[in-house]
Design a protein around this motif. Structure first.
Motif, mmCIF file in Angstrom:
data_model
loop_
_atom_site.group_PDB
_atom_site.id
_atom_site.type_symbol
_atom_site.label_atom_id
_atom_site.label_comp_id
_atom_site.label_asym_id
_atom_site.label_seq_id
_atom_site.Cartn_x
_atom_site.Cartn_y
_atom_site.Cartn_z
ATOM 1 N N LEU A 55 30.404 39.453 36.121
ATOM 2 C CA LEU A 55 31.014 39.022 37.380
ATOM 3 C C LEU A 55 30.079 38.113 38.170
ATOM 4 C CD1 LEU A 55 32.482 42.457 38.532
ATOM 5 C CD2 LEU A 55 33.649 40.624 37.280
ATOM 6 N N ASP A 56 30.669 37.102 38.828
ATOM 7 C CA ASP A 56 29.871 36.306 39.763
ATOM 8 C C ASP A 56 29.788 37.079 41.085
ATOM 9 O OD1 ASP A 56 32.170 35.748 41.385
ATOM 10 O OD2 ASP A 56 32.552 33.879 40.331
ATOM 11 N N GLY A 57 29.118 36.518 42.070
ATOM 12 C CA GLY A 57 28.877 37.231 43.327
ATOM 13 C C GLY A 57 30.137 37.667 44.057
ATOM 14 N N GLU A 58 31.098 36.752 44.220
ATOM 15 C CA GLU A 58 32.340 37.096 44.919
ATOM 16 C C GLU A 58 33.142 38.138 44.149
ATOM 17 O OE1 GLU A 58 34.604 33.622 45.960
ATOM 18 O OE2 GLU A 58 32.946 32.745 47.081
ATOM 19 N N GLN A 59 33.199 37.998 42.836
ATOM 20 C CA GLN A 59 33.917 38.965 42.013
ATOM 21 C C GLN A 59 33.246 40.338 42.077
ATOM 22 O OE1 GLN A 59 33.564 36.844 38.324
ATOM 23 N NE2 GLN A 59 35.586 35.894 38.504
ATOM 24 N N ASN A 65 34.722 46.573 46.366
ATOM 25 C CA ASN A 65 35.699 46.827 47.434
ATOM 26 C C ASN A 65 36.968 47.458 46.872
ATOM 27 O OD1 ASN A 65 34.096 45.857 49.527
ATOM 28 N ND2 ASN A 65 35.039 43.823 49.539
ATOM 29 N N GLU A 66 37.431 46.962 45.736
ATOM 30 C CA GLU A 66 38.648 47.507 45.116
ATOM 31 C C GLU A 66 38.437 48.938 44.640
ATOM 32 O OE1 GLU A 66 42.163 46.332 44.087
ATOM 33 O OE2 GLU A 66 41.499 45.865 46.116
ATOM 34 N N CYS A 67 37.296 49.218 44.038
ATOM 35 C CA CYS A 67 37.002 50.596 43.623
ATOM 36 C C CYS A 67 36.998 51.511 44.834
ATOM 37 C CB CYS A 67 35.671 50.665 42.889
ATOM 38 S SG CYS A 67 35.688 49.904 41.252
ATOM 39 N N ASP A 105 22.455 48.429 46.162
ATOM 40 C CA ASP A 105 21.996 48.666 47.537
ATOM 41 C C ASP A 105 22.919 48.030 48.569
ATOM 42 O OD1 ASP A 105 19.876 49.885 46.298
ATOM 43 O OD2 ASP A 105 18.369 48.421 46.940
ATOM 44 N N PHE A 106 23.474 46.888 48.233
ATOM 45 C CA PHE A 106 24.363 46.146 49.131
ATOM 46 C C PHE A 106 25.561 46.990 49.560
ATOM 47 C CE2 PHE A 106 26.378 41.802 49.902
ATOM 48 C CZ PHE A 106 25.340 41.316 50.656
ATOM 49 N N PHE A 107 25.959 47.942 48.713
ATOM 50 C CA PHE A 107 27.146 48.764 48.944
ATOM 51 C C PHE A 107 26.803 50.154 49.472
ATOM 52 C CE2 PHE A 107 27.754 45.727 45.551
ATOM 53 C CZ PHE A 107 28.802 44.993 46.057
ATOM 54 N N MET A 108 25.508 50.398 49.690
ATOM 55 C CA MET A 108 25.075 51.692 50.210
ATOM 56 C C MET A 108 24.436 51.577 51.587
ATOM 57 S SD MET A 108 23.651 53.650 46.838
ATOM 58 C CE MET A 108 22.417 52.443 46.422
ATOM 59 N N ASN A 109 23.873 50.425 51.882
ATOM 60 C CA ASN A 109 23.149 50.219 53.136
ATOM 61 C C ASN A 109 23.851 49.138 53.943
ATOM 62 O OD1 ASN A 109 20.994 52.006 52.328
ATOM 63 N ND2 ASN A 109 20.383 50.402 50.913
ATOM 64 N N ARG A 110 24.489 49.543 55.017
ATOM 65 C CA ARG A 110 25.212 48.581 55.856
ATOM 66 C C ARG A 110 24.205 47.745 56.632
ATOM 67 N NH1 ARG A 110 27.854 47.715 60.841
ATOM 68 N NH2 ARG A 110 30.021 47.098 60.536
ATOM 69 N N ASP A 111 24.286 46.446 56.434
ATOM 70 C CA ASP A 111 23.452 45.548 57.223
ATOM 71 C C ASP A 111 24.215 44.240 57.432
ATOM 72 O OD1 ASP A 111 23.188 44.023 54.885
ATOM 73 O OD2 ASP A 111 21.125 44.596 54.526
ATOM 74 N N TYR A 112 23.603 43.336 58.152
ATOM 75 C CA TYR A 112 24.251 42.064 58.484
ATOM 76 C C TYR A 112 24.707 41.331 57.224
ATOM 77 C CZ TYR A 112 24.861 37.268 60.054
ATOM 78 O OH TYR A 112 25.368 36.014 60.278
ATOM 79 N N ASN A 113 23.855 41.284 56.205
ATOM 80 C CA ASN A 113 24.182 40.536 54.989
ATOM 81 C C ASN A 113 25.368 41.131 54.245
ATOM 82 O OD1 ASN A 113 22.124 38.605 55.275
ATOM 83 N ND2 ASN A 113 20.633 40.035 54.432
ATOM 84 N N SER A 114 25.404 42.444 54.087
ATOM 85 C CA SER A 114 26.510 43.051 53.355
ATOM 86 C C SER A 114 27.831 42.911 54.122
ATOM 87 C CB SER A 114 26.223 44.517 53.031
ATOM 88 O OG SER A 114 25.989 45.272 54.193
ATOM 89 N N VAL A 115 27.787 43.077 55.412
ATOM 90 C CA VAL A 115 29.014 42.967 56.211
ATOM 91 C C VAL A 115 29.541 41.536 56.211
ATOM 92 C CG1 VAL A 115 29.960 43.164 58.551
ATOM 93 C CG2 VAL A 115 28.477 44.960 57.651
ATOM 94 N N THR A 116 28.677 40.557 56.417
ATOM 95 C CA THR A 116 29.140 39.165 56.454
ATOM 96 C C THR A 116 29.560 38.668 55.074
ATOM 97 O OG1 THR A 116 26.881 38.311 56.293
ATOM 98 C CG2 THR A 116 27.821 38.533 58.511
ATOM 99 N N ALA A 117 29.063 39.303 54.014
ATOM 100 C CA ALA A 117 29.475 38.933 52.651
ATOM 101 C C ALA A 117 30.830 39.519 52.290
ATOM 102 C CB ALA A 117 28.429 39.392 51.645
ATOM 103 N N GLY A 118 31.333 40.447 53.108
ATOM 104 C CA GLY A 118 32.667 40.977 52.874
ATOM 105 C C GLY A 118 32.733 42.383 52.313
#
Length: 161
Positions: A55-59, A65-67, A105-118
């Motif tokens: 998967l690429d980054g968006e995928q 998110n779908e899981c 980590d992006f899906f476990m730790n809420r931060d500015y980067n993870s939220v703005t990435a969707g």
């Protein structure tokens, strides 16, 4: 309900085996790149082996998110992928990303980067095992992200012969 996503020829009993390739004879023929074809909070467990590295980054974000959307609170997501430093991770030209214990980590730790990435949902890390060249991670759906920043302890096991 338990799902085996992108099952390929590794169909599992007691799971709904989902793949986009009809030659695998999945229970459900569907390309999960475009979403998971089940209702919100209806799945207890998802198994997905050797798919996320393609998967690429968006995928990648859309997949997690779908899981999260289809899992019940407390539901488990088990992922297996080639470990970033192993030759199988590198030699396959269809791999779009290298996977390590920090890929989640992006899906476990809420931060500015993870939220703005969707990122729309959060997980708790349950286990992280490196066996030979394969990393196997179990995540649990939660409603609240880690407040302190999650870090893994990777358990290393001997490759089964």
């Amino acid at each position: 309900m338990k799902l085996n996503l992108a099952c390929g020829n590794l169909r599992k009993p007691d799971y709904i085996n989902v793949d986009n390739n009809p030659t695998c004879q999945p229970d459900k023929l569907h390309d999960i790149i475009y979403g998971i074809p089940y209702s919100d909070e209806t799945v207890e467990e998802i198994l997905c082996e050797h798919f996320i590295e393609h998967l690429d980054g968006e995928q990648f974000i859309r997949f997690f998110n779908e899981c999260w959307r289809v899992l019940k609170v407390g539901g488990k997501l088990e992922i297996a992928a080639p470990y970033h430093s192993m030759k199988w991770a590198i030699i396959d030209p269809s791999h779009k990303r290298f996977i390590s214990e920090h890929s989640f980590d992006f899906f476990m730790n809420r931060d500015y980067n993870s939220v703005t990435a969707g990122v729309k949902g959060w997980y708790l890390g349950v286990s992280c095992v490196l066996n030979g060249g394969e990393l196997r991670v179990v995540l649990e759906k939660t409603l609240m992200p880690s407040a302190s920043g999650h870090s893994w302890t990777v358990q290393k096991t001997e490759e089964k012969k």
